[in-house]
Enzyme design. Structure first.
Site, PDB file in Angstrom:
ATOM      1  N   ASP A 213      19.452 -24.805   5.700  1.00 30.69           N
ATOM      2  CA  ASP A 213      18.881 -25.485   4.535  1.00 30.69           C
ATOM      3  C   ASP A 213      19.833 -26.567   4.058  1.00 30.69           C
ATOM      4  OD1 ASP A 213      16.947 -23.633   4.756  1.00 30.69           O
ATOM      5  OD2 ASP A 213      17.324 -22.627   2.832  1.00 30.69           O
TER       6      ASP A 213
ATOM      7  N   TYR B 104      19.538 -29.609   6.152  1.00 34.68           N
ATOM      8  CA  TYR B 104      18.252 -30.227   5.835  1.00 34.68           C
ATOM      9  C   TYR B 104      18.362 -31.031   4.542  1.00 34.68           C
ATOM     10  CZ  TYR B 104      13.293 -30.639   4.706  1.00 34.68           C
ATOM     11  OH  TYR B 104      12.052 -31.122   4.387  1.00 34.68           O
TER      12      TYR B 104
ATOM     13  N   SER C 242     -19.023 -19.046   2.575  1.00 39.56           N
ATOM     14  CA  SER C 242     -18.222 -17.825   2.457  1.00 39.56           C
ATOM     15  C   SER C 242     -18.655 -16.890   3.576  1.00 39.56           C
ATOM     16  CB  SER C 242     -18.416 -17.181   1.098  1.00 39.56           C
ATOM     17  OG  SER C 242     -19.777 -16.915   0.931  1.00 39.56           O
ATOM     18  N   LEU C 243     -17.952 -15.821   3.739  1.00 37.71           N
ATOM     19  CA  LEU C 243     -18.246 -14.904   4.837  1.00 37.71           C
ATOM     20  C   LEU C 243     -18.889 -13.643   4.300  1.00 37.71           C
ATOM     21  CD1 LEU C 243     -14.814 -15.137   6.675  1.00 37.71           C
ATOM     22  CD2 LEU C 243     -16.971 -16.105   7.466  1.00 37.71           C
TER      23      LEU C 243
ATOM     24  N   GLU D 167      -9.303 -13.059  13.999  1.00 36.66           N
ATOM     25  CA  GLU D 167      -8.224 -13.722  13.262  1.00 36.66           C
ATOM     26  C   GLU D 167      -7.795 -12.867  12.076  1.00 36.66           C
ATOM     27  OE1 GLU D 167      -9.477 -17.617  12.052  1.00 36.66           O
ATOM     28  OE2 GLU D 167     -10.193 -18.127  14.068  1.00 36.66           O
TER      29      GLU D 167
ATOM     30  N   LYS E  72      -7.485 -12.286   8.142  1.00 34.02           N
ATOM     31  CA  LYS E  72      -8.126 -12.793   6.932  1.00 34.02           C
ATOM     32  C   LYS E  72      -7.032 -12.926   5.876  1.00 34.02           C
ATOM     33  CE  LYS E  72     -12.096 -12.332   3.881  1.00 34.02           C
ATOM     34  NZ  LYS E  72     -11.426 -13.121   2.867  1.00 34.02           N
TER      35      LYS E  72
ATOM     36  N   ASP F 123      -5.072 -13.465   2.599  1.00 33.88           N
ATOM     37  CA  ASP F 123      -5.421 -13.187   1.209  1.00 33.88           C
ATOM     38  C   ASP F 123      -4.807 -14.266   0.321  1.00 33.88           C
ATOM     39  OD1 ASP F 123      -6.436 -11.965  -0.972  1.00 33.88           O
ATOM     40  OD2 ASP F 123      -5.086 -10.241  -0.942  1.00 33.88           O
TER      41      ASP F 123
ATOM     42  N   ARG G 249     -12.058 -24.920  -2.819  1.00 29.50           N
ATOM     43  CA  ARG G 249     -13.409 -24.585  -2.414  1.00 29.50           C
ATOM     44  C   ARG G 249     -14.400 -24.754  -3.568  1.00 29.50           C
ATOM     45  NH1 ARG G 249     -16.487 -19.963  -2.412  1.00 29.50           N
ATOM     46  NH2 ARG G 249     -18.043 -19.960  -0.753  1.00 29.50           N
TER      47      ARG G 249
ATOM     48  N   GLU H  51      -5.859 -21.780   4.529  1.00 26.30           N
ATOM     49  CA  GLU H  51      -5.559 -20.963   3.363  1.00 26.30           C
ATOM     50  C   GLU H  51      -4.139 -21.220   2.873  1.00 26.30           C
ATOM     51  OE1 GLU H  51      -8.269 -18.971   2.910  1.00 26.30           O
ATOM     52  OE2 GLU H  51      -7.608 -17.282   1.683  1.00 26.30           O
TER      53      GLU H  51
ATOM     54  N   TYR I 206      -7.271 -22.763   9.920  1.00 25.38           N
ATOM     55  CA  TYR I 206      -8.099 -21.952  10.812  1.00 25.38           C
ATOM     56  C   TYR I 206      -9.426 -22.610  11.193  1.00 25.38           C
ATOM     57  CZ  TYR I 206      -9.578 -20.346   6.126  1.00 25.38           C
ATOM     58  OH  TYR I 206      -9.981 -20.287   4.823  1.00 25.38           O
TER      59      TYR I 206
ATOM     60  N   LYS J 180     -15.047 -14.287  14.662  1.00 27.81           N
ATOM     61  CA  LYS J 180     -15.880 -15.477  14.834  1.00 27.81           C
ATOM     62  C   LYS J 180     -16.393 -15.557  16.262  1.00 27.81           C
ATOM     63  CE  LYS J 180     -12.964 -17.901  11.507  1.00 27.81           C
ATOM     64  NZ  LYS J 180     -11.908 -18.883  11.254  1.00 27.81           N
TER      65      LYS J 180
ATOM     66  N   LYS K 241     -13.233  -6.150   6.101  1.00 30.24           N
ATOM     67  CA  LYS K 241     -12.251  -5.958   5.027  1.00 30.24           C
ATOM     68  C   LYS K 241     -11.608  -4.586   5.129  1.00 30.24           C
ATOM     69  CE  LYS K 241     -12.685  -8.099   1.264  1.00 30.24           C
ATOM     70  NZ  LYS K 241     -12.719  -9.205   0.363  1.00 30.24           N
TER      71      LYS K 241
ATOM     72  N   CYS L 205      17.013   0.023 -27.624  1.00 22.76           N
ATOM     73  CA  CYS L 205      17.180   0.297 -26.205  1.00 22.76           C
ATOM     74  C   CYS L 205      17.092   1.806 -25.983  1.00 22.76           C
ATOM     75  CB  CYS L 205      18.523  -0.231 -25.709  1.00 22.76           C
ATOM     76  SG  CYS L 205      18.927   0.381 -24.061  1.00 22.76           S
TER      77      CYS L 205
ATOM     78  N   CYS M 156      20.779   3.190 -24.778  1.00 21.94           N
ATOM     79  CA  CYS M 156      22.001   3.214 -25.588  1.00 21.94           C
ATOM     80  C   CYS M 156      21.749   3.149 -27.084  1.00 21.94           C
ATOM     81  CB  CYS M 156      22.949   2.095 -25.150  1.00 21.94           C
ATOM     82  SG  CYS M 156      22.347   0.455 -25.594  1.00 21.94           S
TER      83      CYS M 156
ATOM     84  N   CYS N  35      18.231  -5.551 -23.916  1.00 22.98           N
ATOM     85  CA  CYS N  35      19.299  -4.802 -24.552  1.00 22.98           C
ATOM     86  C   CYS N  35      20.532  -5.655 -24.297  1.00 22.98           C
ATOM     87  CB  CYS N  35      19.444  -3.435 -23.893  1.00 22.98           C
ATOM     88  SG  CYS N  35      21.048  -2.690 -24.199  1.00 22.98           S
TER      89      CYS N  35
ATOM     90  N   CYS O 299      25.950  -0.848 -21.811  1.00 21.72           N
ATOM     91  CA  CYS O 299      24.832   0.101 -21.833  1.00 21.72           C
ATOM     92  C   CYS O 299      24.773   0.823 -20.486  1.00 21.72           C
ATOM     93  CB  CYS O 299      23.528  -0.655 -22.093  1.00 21.72           C
ATOM     94  SG  CYS O 299      22.044   0.306 -21.751  1.00 21.72           S
TER      95      CYS O 299
HETATM   96  S1  IVH Z   1     -13.323 -19.036   8.133  1.00 23.96           S
HETATM   97  C1  IVH Z   1     -17.526 -20.324   7.704  1.00 23.96           C
HETATM   98  N1  IVH Z   1     -11.069 -17.809   8.671  1.00 23.96           N
HETATM   99  O1  IVH Z   1     -12.230 -16.069   3.506  1.00 23.96           O
HETATM  100  C2  IVH Z   1     -16.186 -19.740   7.829  1.00 23.96           C
HETATM  101  N2  IVH Z   1     -11.841 -17.826   6.427  1.00 23.96           N
HETATM  102  O2  IVH Z   1     -15.236 -15.577   2.521  1.00 23.96           O
HETATM  103  C3  IVH Z   1     -15.359 -20.019   6.679  1.00 23.96           C
HETATM  104  N3  IVH Z   1     -10.364 -16.691   4.841  1.00 23.96           N
HETATM  105  O3  IVH Z   1     -13.186 -18.880   1.692  1.00 23.96           O
HETATM  106  C4  IVH Z   1     -14.074 -19.392   6.605  1.00 23.96           C
HETATM  107  N4  IVH Z   1      -8.825 -16.113   6.315  1.00 23.96           N
HETATM  108  O4  IVH Z   1     -10.707 -18.439   1.959  1.00 23.96           O
HETATM  109  C5  IVH Z   1     -11.969 -18.148   7.728  1.00 23.96           C
HETATM  110  N5  IVH Z   1      -9.077 -16.777   9.293  1.00 23.96           N
HETATM  111  C6  IVH Z   1      -9.974 -17.114   8.346  1.00 23.96           C
HETATM  112  C7  IVH Z   1      -9.788 -16.770   6.984  1.00 23.96           C
HETATM  113  C8  IVH Z   1     -10.764 -17.144   6.052  1.00 23.96           C
HETATM  114  C9  IVH Z   1      -9.175 -16.080   5.035  1.00 23.96           C
HETATM  115  C10 IVH Z   1     -11.044 -16.792   3.532  1.00 23.96           C
HETATM  116  C11 IVH Z   1     -11.400 -18.196   3.142  1.00 23.96           C
HETATM  117  C12 IVH Z   1     -12.869 -18.190   2.857  1.00 23.96           C
HETATM  118  C13 IVH Z   1     -13.164 -16.741   2.716  1.00 23.96           C
HETATM  119  C14 IVH Z   1     -14.546 -16.498   3.255  1.00 23.96           C
END
Ligand code: IVH
Length: 679
Positions: free
Chosen positions: A41, A44, A90-91, A121, A123, A125, A144, A184, A236, A299, A323, A417, A420, A435, A440
């Site tokens: 670092d 850098y 969304s999924l 892949e 997911k 968080d 989003r 993400e 992704y 996917k 999930k 405290c 103490c 404290c 203490c």
């Molecule tokens: S693909 C149409 N890949 O999950 C496909 N999403 O409910 C769109 N997420 O809003 C998303 N990891 O924030 C995809 N490897 C991954 C992901 C991912 C996390 C989240 C993303 C999205 C939510 C979908």
């Protein structure tokens, strides 16, 4: 933008600026994308400082994609709304293997007998992000939002070093001059905890988990503040109007080539069985990742087949989120007690009806601070929700209103405290009570515990209960007393359940700790606001305790990444007579008060190690430390770049891979020899 030719600067300056930018971009890429940094670092920061200086002298040479321009512009009050030309879907979620298999059946039916593959892949968080690159330059970053419209957070996202301001366009990637990338934003667990600790120490509000911290950070109005937070990014999804993409797998490879971070933990699966296997694997191994995931995303690989499958409502039919079981549980909060930390912070702790959660039984969880309790109006007797993530201390994240009994009691924060009896004070603008009594007993205990802990002096066998005992019988009053314990061998041996052997082990561990590097000692001292990273920066900058103790407030503030609050705290620490005495005692005990030789001159510099299996004489962390202190590096997975694989008892698949790649295998014995020879 002015052209460089119109500048009064000489050709040499222009070349140097361009070279520095290239170098910095490459180091960002190595650090965030390849996870394989090649400089410290400190080095850098030096490159960056040189670039900043040169650009300050030649403002006409500054370009928007220069690495110095990550923080720019004025704070914004309201984010501009951005319509997503291709909605951010969304999924749909599943929570069981059966549901995953149902998804596979639907895919199979809809594809009418065609062959297909899946990509499995992680997911992440975190928080979803959409990036737009035009001619290779980042021009837009948006949240989003509701999927159709989101916030323009470009200024904030530009500060994330894992997000390239400019893509690597060459060869086959030259065709990708106008693209959209989705991914993400997240925080690594350790960096999140470090940030929270620092926030807590300076009385700021702490975040409940890395995702909340990420979401909160992206909404900040001042990009300068965002730049200070440890945000990371993984991509992704790639969209291109110009080039037809064959598959998700190919897109991921292309993203990587463009210089965007893509996790290596993706798997091409030929059947739903392989998908199930991958999800089972990650459900148990998720804590091995440095960041949080809450499931897997499956996917359909072929883009053509994705189109055939299409989407219904707001979710594609070609992908699904599997999930993991939640790591939250609800239970009754029996009481609230308060705990005093090593710097005197008084934190409320929930005393819970024991509940089993993700592998262990939990009976205590943090309640953050007084404001949290007041804002949420959580009361003793409430049914609360506890969450556990990674190795973070379990935390209360809410309660169930409907289950509140009529007997529920609001909690009154104590004004004394509990350890103490001295007054507890809450400073203006701070969230925590303190404290202020340095002697203490709770603070003394906390300081010694911190000093001996794994990430500080790493004294094996000196955990909470041992420290507690030694403090209570008066053998330890300060951290320097640790190095005088050998004068009390008889008293130690006479302690109940202690024998010659355990005392011997403890004293040996204490001896070994004297070799810990200067930066670890600095961290171990527990100076307010000095976390691991700050300690590292200070050690690299000042190189010795002598120079550091003599540094003026101005000199401290001049060090990059050390703000006024941190500087003030360090300055005050070293002006305190008690602390000066402590340091001279530590010096007499033979601890390292200087930074040892720089990495470059070290014998194992540039060598990469992977450790697999159980070693008989060392823990993984100790082996890692031995390698690192000789200048080497330890990585998690075996690749062609690995130089040595250290093999212990019951090695895993890394051993097979090492043999396949013909990488030098070290037995424990050979490993120890190599380390000894490199000292
Ligand atoms: S693909 C149409 N890949 O999950 C496909 N999403 O409910 C769109 N997420 O809003 C998303 N990891 O924030 C995809 N490897 C991954 C992901 C991912 C996390 C989240 C993303 C999205 C939510 C979908």
């Amino acid at each position: 933008m002015k052209s460089a030719a119109s500048s009064g600067a000489g050709k040499d300056v222009r070349l140097e600026i361009e070279k520095l930018r290239e170098q910095i971009r490459e180091h960002d890429y190595r650090y965030y994308v390849l996870a394989d940094p090649s400089i410290s670092d400190f080095e850098y920061d030096r490159l960056m400082k040189r670039l900043i200086d040169l650009e300050a002298q030649h403002p006409d040479l500054v370009t928007p994609d220069s690495p110095t321009q990550r923080v720019g512009g004025k704070p914004t009050k309201i984010f501009k709304q951005i319509r997503h030309p291709v909605p951010m879907l969304s999924l749909s979620n599943t929570y069981s293997e059966d549901e995953l298999r149902d998804f596979d059946k639907r895919v199979r039916n809809l594809l009418g007998g065609e062959k297909y593959e899946y990509v499995s892949e992680l997911k992440f968080d975190g928080v979803a992000l959409r990036l737009v690159y035009e001619k290779g330059a980042l021009v837009l970053a948006a949240t989003r939002g509701d999927g159709e419209t989101g916030d323009d957070i470009t200024a904030n996202v530009r500060t994330i070093r894992a997000v390239p301001l400019r893509l690597k366009l060459s060869g086959e990637t030259s065709a990708f001059s106008n693209i959209e990338v989705r991914g993400e934003v997240l925080m690594n667990r350790v960096e999140f905890q470090e940030m929270n600790r620092e926030r807590e120490e300076s009385g700021e509000k702490i975040f409940a988990n890395p995702r909340n911290a990420t979401a909160g950070t992206l909404k900040l109005q001042d990009p300068g503040e965002v730049a200070k937070r440890p945000l990371r990014f993984f991509s992704y999804y790639l969209l291109s109007g110009e080039v037809a993409l064959k598959s998700q797998w190919e897109s991921l490879q292309l993203l990587r080539k463009l210089g965007l971070p893509v996790t290596e933990h993706v798997k091409l699966c030929r059947s739903i069985d392989q998908v199930v296997e991958a999800t089972r694997y990650w459900e148990t191994e998720r804590d091995k990742l440095p960041f949080e995931i809450d499931g897997n995303v499956i996917k359909v690989n072929s883009t053509g087949q994705q189109e055939i499958l299409g989407s219904v409502a707001r979710s594609p039919r070609w992908a699904i989120a599997y999930k993991f079981a939640a790591r939250q549980a609800s239970t009754v909060m029996r009481d609230i007690t308060v705990q005093v930390g090593r710097i005197g912070t008084i934190t409320p702790v929930a005393d819970l009806e024991p509940v089993f959660l993700a592998g262990s039984t939990i009976s205590r969880a943090t309640l953050h601070n007084e404001d949290y309790i007041k804002e949420k109006d959580v009361r003793i007797g409430d049914t609360v929700i506890v969450e556990k993530s990674g190795d973070v201390i379990p935390a209360i994240v809410g309660f169930i209103k409907e289950k509140r009994p009529s007997t529920a009691k609001p909690f009154r924060f104590p004004h004394k405290c509990p350890a103490c009896g001295e007054p507890a004070v809450r400073l203006e603008g701070e969230a925590a009570y303190y404290c202020e009594n340095y002697e203490c007993p709770a603070q003394v205990r906390g300081r010694i515990e911190h000093f001996a802990s794994r990430r500080a002096m790493d004294i094996e066998g000196m955990g909470e209960s041992v420290v507690d005992r030694l403090v209570s019988i008066g053998l330890l009053k300060s951290v320097a007393d640790v190095y005088e314990l050998h004068n009390h061998r008889d008293e130690l041996e006479a302690l109940e359940r202690w024998g010659k052997k355990s005392v011997e082990n403890l004293l040996n561990a204490i001896d070994r700790s004297k070799l810990r590097p200067f930066s670890k000692l600095l961290f171990a001292l527990g100076i307010r606001h000095v976390g691991e990273r700050t300690a590292q920066i200070l050690a690299e900058h000042f190189q010795s305790m002598d120079k550091l103790t003599k540094a003026s407030l101005e000199e401290l503030q001049f060090v990059s990444d050390i703000g006024p609050t941190i500087a003030e705290s360090i300055y005050r620490f070293f002006r305190d007579q008690k602390n000066r005495e402590l340091l001279s005692r530590l010096r007499r005990a033979g601890l390292r008060l200087e930074e040892s030789v720089r990495r470059k001159e070290e014998k194992l510099s540039g060598q990469t190690f992977v450790i697999t299996g159980t070693l008989s004489a060392y823990t993984r962390d100790q082996a890692r430390e031995m390698i690192e202190s000789a200048g080497g590096k330890v990585t998690e997975s075996v690749s062609k770049k690995t130089n040595y694989v250290v093999v212990g008892e019951n090695p895993g698949s890394k051993y097979d891979k090492a043999q396949k790649l013909k990488i030098a295998i070290l037995t424990e014995e050979k490993f120890v020899k190599l380390i000894e020879n490199s000292r």
